[in-house]
Design a protein around this motif. Structure first.
Motif, PDB file in Angstrom:
ATOM      1  N   ASN A  41     -40.076  50.576   4.302  1.00 14.27           N
ATOM      2  CA  ASN A  41     -39.047  51.531   3.485  1.00 14.27           C
ATOM      3  C   ASN A  41     -40.144  52.349   3.941  1.00 14.27           C
ATOM      4  N   LEU A  42     -40.236  53.260   5.313  1.00 15.99           N
ATOM      5  CA  LEU A  42     -40.665  54.037   6.254  1.00 15.99           C
ATOM      6  C   LEU A  42     -39.795  54.770   5.643  1.00 15.99           C
ATOM      7  N   SER A  43     -38.404  55.258   5.359  1.00 12.79           N
ATOM      8  CA  SER A  43     -37.504  55.903   5.659  1.00 12.79           C
ATOM      9  C   SER A  43     -38.147  56.697   3.806  1.00 12.79           C
ATOM     10  N   LYS A  55     -22.157  52.772  10.915  1.00 15.89           N
ATOM     11  CA  LYS A  55     -22.083  53.193  12.449  1.00 15.89           C
ATOM     12  C   LYS A  55     -23.753  53.828  12.213  1.00 15.89           C
ATOM     13  N   ARG A  56     -24.197  54.621  10.995  1.00 16.18           N
ATOM     14  CA  ARG A  56     -25.730  54.853  10.537  1.00 16.18           C
ATOM     15  C   ARG A  56     -26.227  53.979   9.966  1.00 16.18           C
ATOM     16  N   LEU A  57     -26.276  52.796   9.684  1.00 20.49           N
ATOM     17  CA  LEU A  57     -26.813  51.588   9.656  1.00 20.49           C
ATOM     18  C   LEU A  57     -27.074  50.481  11.064  1.00 20.49           C
ATOM     19  N   VAL A  58     -25.934  50.672  11.674  1.00 22.03           N
ATOM     20  CA  VAL A  58     -26.539  49.762  12.998  1.00 22.03           C
ATOM     21  C   VAL A  58     -27.082  50.936  13.810  1.00 22.03           C
ATOM     22  N   GLY A  67     -36.205  48.911  10.786  1.00 22.21           N
ATOM     23  CA  GLY A  67     -35.973  48.102   9.720  1.00 22.21           C
ATOM     24  C   GLY A  67     -35.034  48.631   8.917  1.00 22.21           C
ATOM     25  N   GLY A  68     -35.801  48.018   7.916  1.00 18.92           N
ATOM     26  CA  GLY A  68     -34.339  48.228   6.257  1.00 18.92           C
ATOM     27  C   GLY A  68     -34.852  48.248   5.621  1.00 18.92           C
ATOM     28  N   PHE A  69     -34.401  48.110   4.045  1.00 16.99           N
ATOM     29  CA  PHE A  69     -34.657  48.202   2.922  1.00 16.99           C
ATOM     30  C   PHE A  69     -33.288  46.852   2.369  1.00 16.99           C
ATOM     31  N   CYS A  70     -32.940  46.145   2.048  1.00 19.74           N
ATOM     32  CA  CYS A  70     -31.493  44.972   1.118  1.00 19.74           C
ATOM     33  C   CYS A  70     -30.462  46.135   1.843  1.00 19.74           C
TER      34      CYS A  70
END
Length: 284
Positions: A41-43, A55-58, A67-70
């Motif tokens: 959850n660093l963002s 596109k933004r997720l990839v 990485g990211g969250f769910c």
């Protein structure tokens, strides 16, 4: 996703381009994702915008090596699976919290995946410590996994005695009852079976990244499965190593360089500064 993006994604996971979207391929991709792309959850604490667009997720997961969250992890993974020929449906979930109460609507994003060799699977690479392999969606018995013992069952009432918010929700709006996903006999989250799209989760992602009541705004986490089936986690300056047998070792990191080094060497994340927990709603 275009072929170049698919190849780059598979390269990050360390797998070859599969010939067919089979269950064995799905299992390999699922495990490799958990071992390669951190749940983090660093963002939220770096003031980075979270945009639920494919596109933004990839770009974040593949291009930036993050990485990211769910919403981000399962959103990106679902895009990859779809590009590889899997039949993918986004599902909304609500996570069980204290005293068995359900969280907000669109609290969680998971994937229902159909393979060419038959069967439907619950794929979830965005729930932190969970199953290492996809779970059989239609099975109602215990499903043993390196991550624990899991069951998918028809939803019962939550701690408030409420089964669901109404007929449309209870039936998922598209036929079929809501489902509870259990780990070790304890309810983890409730799934609606109604198909969703990424845009449906925008409000949930915004709440989790801004609300003082969200656990994502209250602490830092970066975690992934290790090659031996254990887990490594960096929570703020506390680095934890858990073996597949459950033995845990942790240590406090003293300097900023130590923290950045762990992000870089253990999680593959290059950061320009050490993230710190910021007040919810604070500008980035």
């Amino acid at each position: 996703m275009n072929p170049t993006q698919v190849d780059a994604y598979l390269s990050r996971l360390g797998v070859q381009h599969p010939a067919w979207p089979t269950v064995e391929v799905l299992r390999e991709l699922h495990l490799r994702h958990l071992r390669t792309v951190p749940f983090e959850n660093l963002s939220v604490h770096l003031g980075e915008e979270i945009v639920l667009e494919e596109k933004r997720l990839v770009d974040k997961v593949v291009g930036a090596g993050r990485g990211g969250f769910c919403y981000e992890l399962n959103g990106a993974f679902g895009a990859l699976l779809g590009a590889l020929g899997f039949d993918v449906t986004l599902l909304a979930g609500r996570v069980y919290g204290d005293e068995g109460r359900l969280g907000i609507p669109y609290d969680h994003l998971a994937l229902r995946v159909r393979t060419v060799d038959g069967g439907e699977w619950l794929a979830d690479v965005g729930f932190g410590a969970h199953s290492h392999y996809p779970l059989e969606f239609g099975a109602r018995g215990e499903q043993e996994d390196p991550g624990g013992s899991f069951r998918i069952v028809a939803a019962g009432p939550d701690a408030a005695g409420v089964r669901s918010g109404g007929v449309a929700e209870r039936k998922g709006g598209g036929g079929g009852e809501d489902l509870d996903v259990l780990m070790g006999g304890k309810s983890q989250y409730r799934l609606e079976v109604r198909p969703r799209v990424l845009g449906d989760f925008v409000a949930g992602a915004w709440w989790h990244s801004t609300s003082p009541a969200s656990h994502f705004t209250q602490s830092l986490v970066c975690s992934k499965v290790t090659e031996d089936g254990g887990r490594i986690t960096l929570s703020g300056r506390t680095f934890k190593v858990t073996t597949a047998d459950g033995e845990r070792e942790e240590r406090e990191l003293g300097t900023d360089e130590e923290v950045l080094s762990v992000y870089r060497e253990r999680f593959g994340i290059e950061l320009g500064r050490v993230p710190v927990v910021r007040d919810a709603g604070q500008d980035g």
